[in-house]
Design an enzyme around this catalytic site. Structure first.
Site, PDB file in Angstrom:
ATOM      1  N   ASP A   1      -2.937 -18.043   0.324  1.00  7.92           N
ATOM      2  CA  ASP A   1      -3.921 -18.684  -0.560  1.00  7.92           C
ATOM      3  C   ASP A   1      -4.627 -19.824   0.169  1.00  7.92           C
ATOM      4  OD1 ASP A   1      -1.491 -20.043  -0.541  1.00  7.92           O
ATOM      5  OD2 ASP A   1      -1.598 -20.680  -2.634  1.00  7.92           O
TER       6      ASP A   1
ATOM      7  N   ASP B   1      -6.414  -7.067   3.756  1.00  7.38           N
ATOM      8  CA  ASP B   1      -7.531  -6.414   3.071  1.00  7.38           C
ATOM      9  C   ASP B   1      -8.437  -7.481   2.451  1.00  7.38           C
ATOM     10  OD1 ASP B   1      -9.018  -4.288   1.850  1.00  7.38           O
ATOM     11  OD2 ASP B   1      -7.984  -4.730  -0.029  1.00  7.38           O
TER      12      ASP B   1
ATOM     13  N   LYS C   1       3.076 -15.341   2.307  1.00  8.68           N
ATOM     14  CA  LYS C   1       3.444 -16.274   1.232  1.00  8.68           C
ATOM     15  C   LYS C   1       4.963 -16.432   1.219  1.00  8.68           C
ATOM     16  CE  LYS C   1       1.554 -17.150  -2.677  1.00  8.68           C
ATOM     17  NZ  LYS C   1       1.095 -18.557  -2.748  1.00  8.68           N
TER      18      LYS C   1
ATOM     19  N   TYR D   1       0.820  -1.210   0.000  1.00 12.29           N
ATOM     20  CA  TYR D   1       0.000   0.000   0.000  1.00 12.29           C
ATOM     21  C   TYR D   1       0.854   1.261   0.000  1.00 12.29           C
ATOM     22  CZ  TYR D   1      -4.689  -1.927   0.671  1.00 12.29           C
ATOM     23  OH  TYR D   1      -5.898  -2.529   0.488  1.00 12.29           O
TER      24      TYR D   1
ATOM     25  N   ASP E   1     -12.252  -9.183   3.987  1.00  7.98           N
ATOM     26  CA  ASP E   1     -13.519  -9.142   3.247  1.00  7.98           C
ATOM     27  C   ASP E   1     -14.132 -10.529   3.192  1.00  7.98           C
ATOM     28  OD1 ASP E   1     -13.445  -6.430   2.691  1.00  7.98           O
ATOM     29  OD2 ASP E   1     -13.862  -6.686   0.555  1.00  7.98           O
TER      30      ASP E   1
HETATM   31  C1  IPM Z   1     -10.474  -1.300   3.540  1.00  7.00           C
HETATM   32  C2  IPM Z   1     -10.695  -0.661   2.194  1.00  7.00           C
HETATM   33  C3  IPM Z   1      -9.550   0.292   1.915  1.00  7.00           C
HETATM   34  C4  IPM Z   1      -8.295  -0.539   1.826  1.00  7.00           C
HETATM   35  C5  IPM Z   1      -9.742   1.175   0.686  1.00  7.00           C
HETATM   36  C6  IPM Z   1     -11.007   1.983   0.755  1.00  7.00           C
HETATM   37  C7  IPM Z   1      -8.548   2.083   0.470  1.00  7.00           C
HETATM   38  O1  IPM Z   1     -10.848  -1.634   1.224  1.00  7.00           O
HETATM   39  O2  IPM Z   1     -10.378  -0.567   4.543  1.00  7.00           O
HETATM   40  O3  IPM Z   1     -10.404  -2.530   3.605  1.00  7.00           O
HETATM   41  O4  IPM Z   1      -7.982  -1.125   0.774  1.00  7.00           O
HETATM   42  O5  IPM Z   1      -7.585  -0.617   2.835  1.00  7.00           O
HETATM   43 MG    MG Z   2     -10.903  -3.647   1.966  1.00 12.31          MG
END
Ligand code: IPM
Ligand code: MG
Length: 369
Positions: free
Chosen positions: A226, A250, A194, A143, A254
């Site tokens: 993975d 990240d 990884k 990032y 999710d």
């Molecule tokens: C998160 C989001 C952010 C990230 C974006 C909005 C920059 O996806 O907080 O997970 O990738 O960190």
């Molecule tokens: Mg995210």
């Protein structure tokens, strides 16, 4: 009366302001009922800040963020700002906040509440009772790594570069915090990278192992990212705490979020290093985004934002009891069959964003009676 607790609210874009309003209602409830006073200021971030200041995070806003006890953030982004330059886009403001406040540890719990086990896309028996925590490194890795950019080569074709980079110190501090958190839970930690293909993975694994020597009671497992993605949907309850880098965190968070049935339910805390008094800079935000498609309709789920505030009570203000109270009130509202549209199912009652906020306050009243 307890000293004022300084909070900066950055509602942001899309559904951010709507869900933040429900937190304000909870804060008012606490001011009235629990004899704690919060000193709340509000400011802009993301697209809303671009519209006003031409940048997604004004210097004055960052200054304020550095000088409060905690920041509450709604969400940033939306199609309106798709065309703006990359360095001022809404997400850049959020990344700058994380980086400047040095919030290196992002805690993302994924919990399946009994009332919600059916809402998961996985079979109920795989997820019922799930209670895990992803600790994502938040200020390093790809990032922020340099060099990065897109350049045009002499032959006229383009080349893009991102750099994954981690120092030992960056890995050490987030792993240490993850071990500490695992020690307050079930003493199990998965470190995810990884190491089979990446140098940063090799270093990550080595440092996690070294830090682990200070935590002999905690069972440390190493897992490739993975495989972790696969195991999360195969047998999620094998996990308690996962610690991983910025990008894997990240993605995996999710994935873990969806196991719970709704992204609209999940809070997060981003923490910096503890000072001599044990205080940390901190920012709390829901895992969900700004959801521009439903913004302004009053149908967004405020529970992730409300539970982010509960995390704030717990981690920034040492108000664990009050945090439990807020969480219990959320659970009770769900147990009563109340649902916003995103988590609606047969036999439940559909309510709006503000009605969910009111339901939580009502449950708080009952719990505190
Ligand atoms: C998160 C989001 C952010 C990230 C974006 C909005 C920059 O996806 O907080 O997970 O990738 O960190
Ligand atoms: Mg995210």
């Amino acid at each position: 009366m307890a000293a004022n607790k300084k909070l900066l609210m950055l509602p942001g874009d899309g559904i951010g302001p709507e869900v933040m309003k429900q937190v304000q209602a909870i804060i008012e409830w606490m001011d009235r009922r629990r004899h704690v006073t919060f000193d709340v200021t509000q400011d802009l971030v993301g697209g809303a800040a671009i519209d006003k200041h031409g940048t997604s995070l004004a210097d004055e806003t960052l200054d304020q963020a550095m000088n409060v006890d905690a920041v509450l953030l709604g969400a940033v982004g939306g199609p309106k700002w798709d065309g703006v330059a990359r360095d001022i886009r809404p997400e850049a403001g959020l990344l700058k906040l994380r980086k400047e406040m040095d919030l290196f540890a992002n805690l993302r719990p994924a919990t399946v509440l009994p009332a919600m086990a059916k809402a998961s896309s996985l079979k109920e028996e795989l997820v019922s009772g799930l209670d895990m925590l992803i600790v994502r490194e938040l200020t390093g890795g790809v990032y922020f790594g340099q060099p990065r950019g897109i350049e045009t080569l002499p032959d006229g074709t383009r080349k893009a570069v991102d750099t994954q980079v981690y120092t030992e110190g960056e890995i050490e501090r987030v792993c240490r915090l993850a071990f500490e958190l695992a020690g307050k839970r079930s003493n199990r930690l998965h470190s995810v990278e990884k190491a089979n293909v990446m140098e940063t993975g090799v270093l990550w694994r080595a440092v996690a192992t070294e830090v682990g020597k200070d935590f002999p009671n905690i069972e440390l497992n190493h897992m490739y990212a993975d495989n972790c993605a696969m195991q999360l949907v195969r047998r999620p309850k094998q996990f308690d705490v996962i610690v991983t880098d910025n990008l894997f965190g990240d993605i995996l968070s999710d994935c873990a979020a969806m196991l719970t049935g709704s992204l609209g339910m999940l809070p997060s805390a981003s923490l910096g290093a503890a000072d001599a008094d044990g205080r940390r800079k901190a920012l709390y935000e829901p895992v969900h985004g700004s959801a521009p498609d439903i913004a302004g309709q009053g149908i967004a789920n405020p529970l992730a934002m409300i539970q982010s505030f509960a995390m704030c009570l717990k981690y920034s203000f040492d108000m664990g009891e009050d945090a439990d109270l807020v969480e219990q009130a959320c659970r009770n509202a769900l147990d009563a069959g109340l649902r916003t549209a995103d988590i609606m199912e047969a036999g439940t009652t559909k309510i709006s964003t503000s009605q969910m906020g009111e339901a939580v306050t009502r449950e708080l009243d009952k719990l505190a009676a």
